[in-house]
Design a protein around this motif. Structure first.
Motif, PDB file in Angstrom:
ATOM      1  N   HIS A 157     131.020  19.473  31.977  1.00  0.00           N
ATOM      2  CA  HIS A 157     131.294  19.631  30.562  1.00  0.00           C
ATOM      3  C   HIS A 157     130.438  18.660  29.754  1.00  0.00           C
ATOM      4  O   HIS A 157     130.349  17.464  30.085  1.00  0.00           O
ATOM      5  N   PRO A 158     129.796  19.130  28.686  1.00  0.00           N
ATOM      6  CA  PRO A 158     128.890  18.258  27.918  1.00  0.00           C
ATOM      7  C   PRO A 158     129.600  17.084  27.239  1.00  0.00           C
ATOM      8  O   PRO A 158     128.956  16.101  26.890  1.00  0.00           O
ATOM      9  N   GLN A 159     130.906  17.159  27.063  1.00  0.00           N
ATOM     10  CA  GLN A 159     131.639  16.083  26.410  1.00  0.00           C
ATOM     11  C   GLN A 159     132.422  15.220  27.393  1.00  0.00           C
ATOM     12  O   GLN A 159     133.240  14.390  26.989  1.00  0.00           O
ATOM     13  N   ALA A 160     132.173  15.412  28.687  1.00  0.00           N
ATOM     14  CA  ALA A 160     132.926  14.660  29.696  1.00  0.00           C
ATOM     15  C   ALA A 160     132.562  13.179  29.667  1.00  0.00           C
ATOM     16  O   ALA A 160     131.412  12.797  29.458  1.00  0.00           O
ATOM     17  N   GLY A 161     133.583  12.343  29.893  1.00  0.00           N
ATOM     18  CA  GLY A 161     133.367  10.907  29.974  1.00  0.00           C
ATOM     19  C   GLY A 161     133.047  10.481  31.393  1.00  0.00           C
ATOM     20  O   GLY A 161     132.573  11.282  32.211  1.00  0.00           O
ATOM     21  N   ASP A 162     133.288   9.179  31.709  1.00  0.00           N
ATOM     22  CA  ASP A 162     133.012   8.662  33.045  1.00  0.00           C
ATOM     23  C   ASP A 162     133.884   9.372  34.076  1.00  0.00           C
ATOM     24  O   ASP A 162     135.095   9.504  33.900  1.00  0.00           O
ATOM     25  N   ARG A 163     133.274   9.785  35.151  1.00  0.00           N
ATOM     26  CA  ARG A 163     133.975  10.550  36.172  1.00  0.00           C
ATOM     27  C   ARG A 163     135.001   9.682  36.901  1.00  0.00           C
ATOM     28  O   ARG A 163     134.753   8.505  37.188  1.00  0.00           O
ATOM     29  N   VAL A 164     136.145  10.278  37.209  1.00  0.00           N
ATOM     30  CA  VAL A 164     137.200   9.603  37.959  1.00  0.00           C
ATOM     31  C   VAL A 164     137.280  10.254  39.337  1.00  0.00           C
ATOM     32  O   VAL A 164     137.662  11.421  39.469  1.00  0.00           O
ATOM     33  N   ALA A 165     136.900   9.509  40.371  1.00  0.00           N
ATOM     34  CA  ALA A 165     136.927  10.039  41.730  1.00  0.00           C
ATOM     35  C   ALA A 165     138.356  10.081  42.252  1.00  0.00           C
ATOM     36  O   ALA A 165     139.148   9.157  42.022  1.00  0.00           O
ATOM     37  N   LEU A 166     138.708  11.165  42.929  1.00  0.00           N
ATOM     38  CA  LEU A 166     140.030  11.313  43.513  1.00  0.00           C
ATOM     39  C   LEU A 166     139.968  11.096  45.018  1.00  0.00           C
ATOM     40  O   LEU A 166     138.960  11.433  45.665  1.00  0.00           O
ATOM     41  N   PRO A 167     141.021  10.536  45.600  1.00  0.00           N
ATOM     42  CA  PRO A 167     140.999  10.283  47.050  1.00  0.00           C
ATOM     43  C   PRO A 167     141.104  11.576  47.843  1.00  0.00           C
ATOM     44  O   PRO A 167     141.795  12.512  47.440  1.00  0.00           O
ATOM     45  N   ARG A 168     140.385  11.631  48.936  1.00  0.00           N
ATOM     46  CA  ARG A 168     140.523  12.732  49.869  1.00  0.00           C
ATOM     47  C   ARG A 168     141.699  12.438  50.790  1.00  0.00           C
ATOM     48  O   ARG A 168     141.841  11.323  51.301  1.00  0.00           O
ATOM     49  N   VAL A 169     142.561  13.437  50.991  1.00  0.00           N
ATOM     50  CA  VAL A 169     143.725  13.222  51.840  1.00  0.00           C
ATOM     51  C   VAL A 169     143.501  13.881  53.189  1.00  0.00           C
ATOM     52  O   VAL A 169     142.694  14.812  53.328  1.00  0.00           O
TER      53      VAL A 169
END
Length: 390
Positions: A157-169
């Motif tokens: 998305h062109p308006q997305a901020g800093d990415r938040v990584a999610l943990p792999r389970v």
């Protein structure tokens, strides 16, 4: 004689373009353009061309108020023509067919756009495979060559901020089941499906699990998939080909009783019938069980009357059922598929369906997967097919 306009009507201005050699030789662009007016009336199910006078009269008539035809005495010839086309409804006995179809549409409470979409996207006699061949889009590579690059496989998305990584389970058995879900295009018609396994899938996916009885004539079923308004309008018509203990043929599945009602056969070999119903997609023709997902529009629209989202919730239900079928089949060691490329008109004829009240939305099916991948199946992680073997 009294008349009124049909309940739902859209008029489309359509341009037809053809080659014009004389125009090209005289300095033009070599194209001849013709403007046509096409009436789209869902109760008819086919396009009807109208002229300027007919178009104007249709715009002047009420779809709800009956008026004497003599009130339009100067246009009586146009009125008769429109009655003949089924766009103007008459109370004359001889004009009963269009009137009855129009009244069915009114009593089913379709939203106008939903009714028009449903009526004019139905196929008859379509060969989707031949169409792909003629257009040179049989494979992913050929599609890229003919159609150009597709939109990207993932969107940023062109308006997305800093990415938040999610943990792999850590994966569970359910994750393994999901990973093994893949559309089957290779069925082993030589290996019959045990009746108990067939019954298990039907019970898990399509059967009623419980019911809520509000009154004697108002009952809601509980199934293993969500349904708009809890109405569960989807009926299942089966083409059984290779199941032990069940004669090949056409059936209606009774979800409350978990039983099959035999229906008259198509009068020809089932495999060819299936292939025609799925628009010549021959890779589905050997499925052990083929399921026609047939929504009862009148049940959904009983609650969602002329509702803009009524048709959408019915379509969503087909998706819920097909995904549940995929998972149930995968868990049982079987393959499954769903396709929307179907010849609805022939299905309606074969199963005795009235498309205003009950149609054919999609076809799914299941059975034993073949030992050899003759038709490509999308399995990039190699969870279904051993890449070293295949």
């Amino acid at each position: 004689m009294k008349i009124r306009r049909c309940a739902i009507l859209f008029v489309e201005p359509r341009e037809e373009v053809s080659f014009d050699l004389d125009g090209l030789l005289t300095g033009g662009d070599g194209l001849r353009r013709r403007q046509r007016w096409l009436a789209l009336a869902p109760h008819l199910g086919h396009e009807v061309e109208v002229d300027d006078a007919e178009r104007e009269l249709l715009g002047a008539l009420s779809p709800s108020l009956w008026v004497a035809a003599t009130a339009q005495a100067e246009a009586i010839d146009t009125i008769e023509c429109l009655i003949g086309k089924g766009l103007v409804i008459s109370d004359r006995a001889r004009d009963h067919e269009a009137r009855e179809r129009d009244e069915q549409l009114r009593s089913t409470y379709w939203h106008p756009l939903g009714a028009t979409y449903n009526a004019f996207t139905r196929w008859s006699g379509i060969d989707a495979v031949q169409s792909m061949k003629e257009n040179g889009i049989e494979t992913a590579v050929s599609m890229r060559e003919v159609l150009g690059a597709p939109p990207g496989e993932a969107l940023r998305h062109p308006q997305a901020g800093d990415r938040v990584a999610l943990p792999r389970v850590a994966p569970t058995d359910f994750d393994d089941l999901l990973a093994r879900r893949a559309t089957c295009r290779n069925f082993d018609a030589t290996r019959p499906l045990p009746q108990a396994l067939f019954a298990q899938l039907m019970q898990r996916v399509f059967a009623a699990q419980a019911e809520v009885r509000v009154t004697d004539d108002t009952v809601f079923l509980k199934k293993n998939v969500p349904s708009g308004g809890g109405l569960h309008p989807m009926e299942c018509y089966l083409i059984v080909q290779h199941v032990e203990g069940i004669a090949p043929g056409l059936y209606h599945y009774q979800a409350r009783e978990h039983a099959l009602d035999p229906l008259p056969g198509p009068g020809r070999p089932l495999r060819g019938f299936v292939q025609e119903m799925v628009a010549q997609q021959h890779w589905f023709a050997d499925a052990h069980v083929v399921v026609v997902l047939s929504p009862r529009f009148d049940r959904t629209f009983w609650k969602y009357r002329s509702h803009a989202k009524g048709y959408r919730v019915v379509a969503l239900e087909a998706g819920h059922l097909s995904q549940t079928l995929y998972l149930a089949a995968t868990d049982a060691g079987l393959g499954a598929f769903i396709t929307g490329a179907i010849n609805e008109v022939e299905l309606e004829q074969a199963f005795g369906l009235d498309p205003i009240r009950q149609g054919a939305m999609a076809i799914c099916g299941f059975g034993w997967r073949g030992a050899v991948m003759e038709m490509t199946e999308l399995d990039p992680a190699g969870r279904v097919w051993d890449r070293d073997r295949d």
